[in-house]
Design a protein around this motif. Structure first.
Motif, PDB file in Angstrom:
ATOM      1  N   THR A 410     -72.368 -24.486  56.286  1.00 23.21           N
ATOM      2  CA  THR A 410     -72.300 -25.890  55.894  1.00 23.21           C
ATOM      3  C   THR A 410     -73.672 -26.543  55.801  1.00 23.21           C
ATOM      4  N   HIS A 411     -74.652 -26.099  56.626  1.00 32.30           N
ATOM      5  CA  HIS A 411     -75.973 -26.715  56.571  1.00 32.30           C
ATOM      6  C   HIS A 411     -76.641 -26.442  55.217  1.00 32.30           C
ATOM      7  N   LEU A 412     -76.390 -25.267  54.640  1.00 35.55           N
ATOM      8  CA  LEU A 412     -76.912 -24.973  53.307  1.00 35.55           C
ATOM      9  C   LEU A 412     -76.063 -25.645  52.221  1.00 35.55           C
ATOM     10  N   ALA A 413     -74.751 -25.716  52.463  1.00 35.61           N
ATOM     11  CA  ALA A 413     -73.866 -26.353  51.486  1.00 35.61           C
ATOM     12  C   ALA A 413     -74.226 -27.825  51.317  1.00 35.61           C
ATOM     13  N   ILE A 414     -74.588 -28.514  52.442  1.00 37.43           N
ATOM     14  CA  ILE A 414     -74.954 -29.929  52.351  1.00 37.43           C
ATOM     15  C   ILE A 414     -76.149 -30.119  51.421  1.00 37.43           C
ATOM     16  N   HIS A 415     -77.128 -29.223  51.523  1.00 34.65           N
ATOM     17  CA  HIS A 415     -78.335 -29.331  50.698  1.00 34.65           C
ATOM     18  C   HIS A 415     -77.990 -29.278  49.209  1.00 34.65           C
ATOM     19  N   TYR A 416     -77.185 -28.320  48.825  1.00 34.84           N
ATOM     20  CA  TYR A 416     -76.871 -28.174  47.401  1.00 34.84           C
ATOM     21  C   TYR A 416     -75.884 -29.229  46.916  1.00 34.84           C
ATOM     22  N   TYR A 417     -74.975 -29.667  47.806  1.00 30.20           N
ATOM     23  CA  TYR A 417     -74.089 -30.766  47.443  1.00 30.20           C
ATOM     24  C   TYR A 417     -74.888 -32.040  47.162  1.00 30.20           C
ATOM     25  N   GLN A 418     -75.827 -32.354  48.061  1.00 25.77           N
ATOM     26  CA  GLN A 418     -76.631 -33.562  47.888  1.00 25.77           C
ATOM     27  C   GLN A 418     -77.501 -33.472  46.637  1.00 25.77           C
ATOM     28  N   LYS A 419     -78.042 -32.284  46.405  1.00 20.35           N
ATOM     29  CA  LYS A 419     -78.867 -32.099  45.216  1.00 20.35           C
ATOM     30  C   LYS A 419     -78.034 -32.264  43.952  1.00 20.35           C
ATOM     31  N   ALA A 420     -76.808 -31.720  43.971  1.00 19.02           N
ATOM     32  CA  ALA A 420     -75.927 -31.868  42.815  1.00 19.02           C
ATOM     33  C   ALA A 420     -75.490 -33.319  42.638  1.00 19.02           C
ATOM     34  N   LEU A 421     -75.276 -34.029  43.761  1.00 20.65           N
ATOM     35  CA  LEU A 421     -74.837 -35.416  43.685  1.00 20.65           C
ATOM     36  C   LEU A 421     -75.928 -36.326  43.121  1.00 20.65           C
ATOM     37  N   SER A 422     -77.171 -35.923  43.292  1.00 25.63           N
ATOM     38  CA  SER A 422     -78.276 -36.726  42.779  1.00 25.63           C
ATOM     39  C   SER A 422     -78.503 -36.541  41.282  1.00 25.63           C
ATOM     40  N   GLU A 482     -65.734 -34.750  43.095  1.00 28.18           N
ATOM     41  CA  GLU A 482     -65.471 -33.492  43.794  1.00 28.18           C
ATOM     42  C   GLU A 482     -66.577 -33.178  44.806  1.00 28.18           C
ATOM     43  N   ILE A 483     -67.805 -33.419  44.382  1.00 25.86           N
ATOM     44  CA  ILE A 483     -68.935 -33.153  45.286  1.00 25.86           C
ATOM     45  C   ILE A 483     -68.864 -34.051  46.510  1.00 25.86           C
ATOM     46  N   ALA A 484     -68.636 -35.340  46.269  1.00 24.87           N
ATOM     47  CA  ALA A 484     -68.593 -36.290  47.393  1.00 24.87           C
ATOM     48  C   ALA A 484     -67.432 -35.969  48.324  1.00 24.87           C
ATOM     49  N   MET A 499     -70.729 -41.573  57.473  1.00 22.23           N
ATOM     50  CA  MET A 499     -71.120 -40.917  56.225  1.00 22.23           C
ATOM     51  C   MET A 499     -69.894 -40.549  55.394  1.00 22.23           C
ATOM     52  N   THR A 500     -68.831 -40.165  56.089  1.00 19.90           N
ATOM     53  CA  THR A 500     -67.585 -39.833  55.374  1.00 19.90           C
ATOM     54  C   THR A 500     -67.073 -41.031  54.602  1.00 19.90           C
ATOM     55  N   ARG A 501     -67.003 -42.211  55.289  1.00 23.17           N
ATOM     56  CA  ARG A 501     -66.512 -43.421  54.635  1.00 23.17           C
ATOM     57  C   ARG A 501     -67.440 -43.863  53.504  1.00 23.17           C
ATOM     58  N   GLN A 502     -68.733 -43.736  53.722  1.00 22.09           N
ATOM     59  CA  GLN A 502     -69.682 -44.145  52.687  1.00 22.09           C
ATOM     60  C   GLN A 502     -69.514 -43.307  51.412  1.00 22.09           C
ATOM     61  N   LEU A 503     -69.372 -41.982  51.577  1.00 25.90           N
ATOM     62  CA  LEU A 503     -69.204 -41.111  50.414  1.00 25.90           C
ATOM     63  C   LEU A 503     -67.897 -41.404  49.680  1.00 25.90           C
TER      64      LEU A 503
END
Length: 510
Positions: A410-422, A482-484, A499-503
């Motif tokens: 999950t620590h690596l998944a967060i990085h790519y999710y955030q990058k994709a979300l940007s 989907e990413i969020a 963070m969950t509610r914000q997303l």
């Protein structure tokens, strides 16, 4: 002359007809006018000559009145009816024109008398043309169905299709319906077919074909798709059309289109299956086939694809589709073999690298598996190749993060999710031939049933979308929701509810 018309009226008629043959209508008119008011020669044939003479002189109103007298006296006179309808239409009386073209015979007479059937067909042909020019499409279809049912009478019995009257908005119209217990009127189909052919030889085979095509297209225009398919089904039972391969193929395409528009995917599958067996290398057919199998939720296409793959082992579309079927069925090794074969023939297609990588992850996610770490490494190697071929975009980074998420990194998944979300979503006009569309039914992800699934191609592997996708909303190519959502699952599992509610509020709330 008026006093002697009762005695020598036949001579007056002969002289008048001689004048008509010579084009001397002004000379013939007084003689005919005298005869029609006499008691002895007040006959339909005399009124007919009178109407023709008036029409030739341009007296349309008076000619229509004379033709009306002919129809009243001889209701079975076809030419008089057709001429009267034409005059009434020219005089701006469409209702009177249609009244002149009403049916002349009952159903029993039509079934027994060939001459009557031929006259009725000519009448219906003119009536249908008149109704179409007036824009009365439902009545026009009634006339067309009546004509087509006379031609396809035996074929409709074999297809168990019949014509029934229904009341729509207070008016009676004809509908084609499927009947399970329809009994044929004649057990000898060949004899019945020959007898029916004699009654319908007023039109050539090509003219009948054009009438059939027009009927099917018009039924589609008024959204009577089920009836259009029944008409195609009946036509496929007609020898003259079925034995002609180009016409049979065209009917199959009409049937496929009608069943898809009617959302009858079970029947649509039968049509597309026959087409694929004849032309297995046509990409458009595979696109339609894959869309039907996704929509219908039937599993019967699995064996069909496998049997066809045995006959055509080098077919690229079959190879990938069999891989998809095996993946859905949980046969990961079989799916891997099919995907690798597709990858070897088309190594630069990012879809194949993605499919191979995801298959390795599914194999690694099983409870009992040897060399789990090697499978994970192989999966990531193919996923990185997919990212290189696809380029760093919202879609590729989302799929990479989704794979890491599935493996618990999950620590690596967060990085790519955030990058994709940007990253911004691709615009439709910028989508190239390698864009993938959502297909949630293609894969299931172990352990993450509530997470958004990987983005995969929903069409066949040979699909090449146009520069702009028509009929797809702009937000359907945006993966931010989907990413969020997946990212919120990670934060929720770690206890970070803020963070969950914000997303969710930022990206997933409508």
């Amino acid at each position: 002359m008026e006093q002697s018309s009762e005695e020598i009226g036949d001579l007056h008629l002969d002289v008048a007809e001689a004048y008509l043959e010579e084009g001397e209508y002004l000379c013939a008119l007084p003689l005919l006018s005298t005869l029609v008011i006499s008691e002895k020669y007040n006959l339909a044939v005399v009124w007919l000559r009178h109407a023709e003479c008036l029409k030739a002189l341009g007296h349309m109103e008076a000619s229509a009145g004379s033709y009306t007298k002919v129809v009243d006296m001889a209701p079975l006179h076809l030419e008089a009816r057709l001429s009267l309808a034409t005059l009434q239409q020219q005089l701006g009386r469409p209702d009177e024109a249609l009244k002149a073209l009403e049916s002349m015979y009952d159903s029993d007479t039509l079934s027994q008398d060939s001459s009557a059937a031929q006259k009725e067909l000519k009448l219906l042909l003119h009536r249908s043309t008149l109704l179409k020019t007036q824009g009365q499409m439902q009545d026009y279809l009634d006339a067309m169905i009546t004509m087509i049912s006379m031609l396809l009478k035996v074929a409709m019995q074999r297809a168990r299709v019949c014509v029934r009257s229904v009341t729509v908005s207070g008016k009676t119209h004809l509908r084609l319906v499927k009947v399970k217990d329809l009994l044929p009127e004649n057990d000898d189909h060949v004899a019945a077919y020959l007898d029916n052919t004699g009654k319908t030889n007023v039109l050539s085979k090509e003219d009948w074909w054009q009438l059939l095509v027009t009927s099917v297209l018009t039924l589609g225009e008024v959204q009577r798709y089920a009836e259009a398919e029944l008409l195609v089904e009946s036509a496929m039972e007609f020898y003259s059309f079925y034995d002609n391969k180009p016409k049979r193929k065209e009917m199959e395409f009409f049937g496929l289109s009608a069943t898809i528009l009617d959302r009858n995917y079970y029947k649509a599958y039968n049509y597309i299956r026959l087409m694929l067996m004849d032309n297995v290398n046509l990409p458009q057919l595979w696109n339609v086939f894959n869309q039907l199998t996704i929509t219908s939720q039937h599993q019967r296409h699995h064996r069909f694809c496998l049997r066809l793959l045995l006959k055509h082992p080098d077919n690229h579309a079959l190879c990938v589709l069999c891989g998809h079927n095996a993946m859905v069925s949980g046969s990961f090794k079989h799916a891997l073999g099919q995907y690798v074969q597709a990858f070897q023939t088309h190594p630069d297609n990012p879809l194949h690298s993605l499919c191979v990588g995801l298959t390795f992850f599914h194999m690694a996610s099983q409870k009992f598996v040897a060399k789990r770490h090697i499978l994970v490494m192989q999966g990531f190697s193919f996923l990185w190749r997919y990212v290189e071929l696809r380029g760093e975009c919202q879609e590729s980074l989302y799929n990479l993060g989704r794979a890491l998420h599935q493996m618990g990194l999950t620590h690596l998944a967060i990085h790519y999710y955030q990058k994709a979300l940007s990253l911004p979503a691709q615009k439709l006009e910028d989508i190239d031939e390698w864009t993938y569309i959502h297909s949630p039914s293609s894969f299931s992800c172990t352990g993450l049933n509530n997470a958004a699934l990987p983005v995969l191609h929903s069409l066949s592997p040979s699909f090449h979308p146009p520069s702009r996708l028509q009929g797809i909303a702009e937000d359907q190519v945006d993966l931010s929701r989907e990413i969020a959502f997946n990212l919120s699952l990670i934060y929720q599992a770690s206890g970070n509810m803020e963070m969950t509610r914000q997303l969710i509020n930022t990206h997933c709330v409508v």
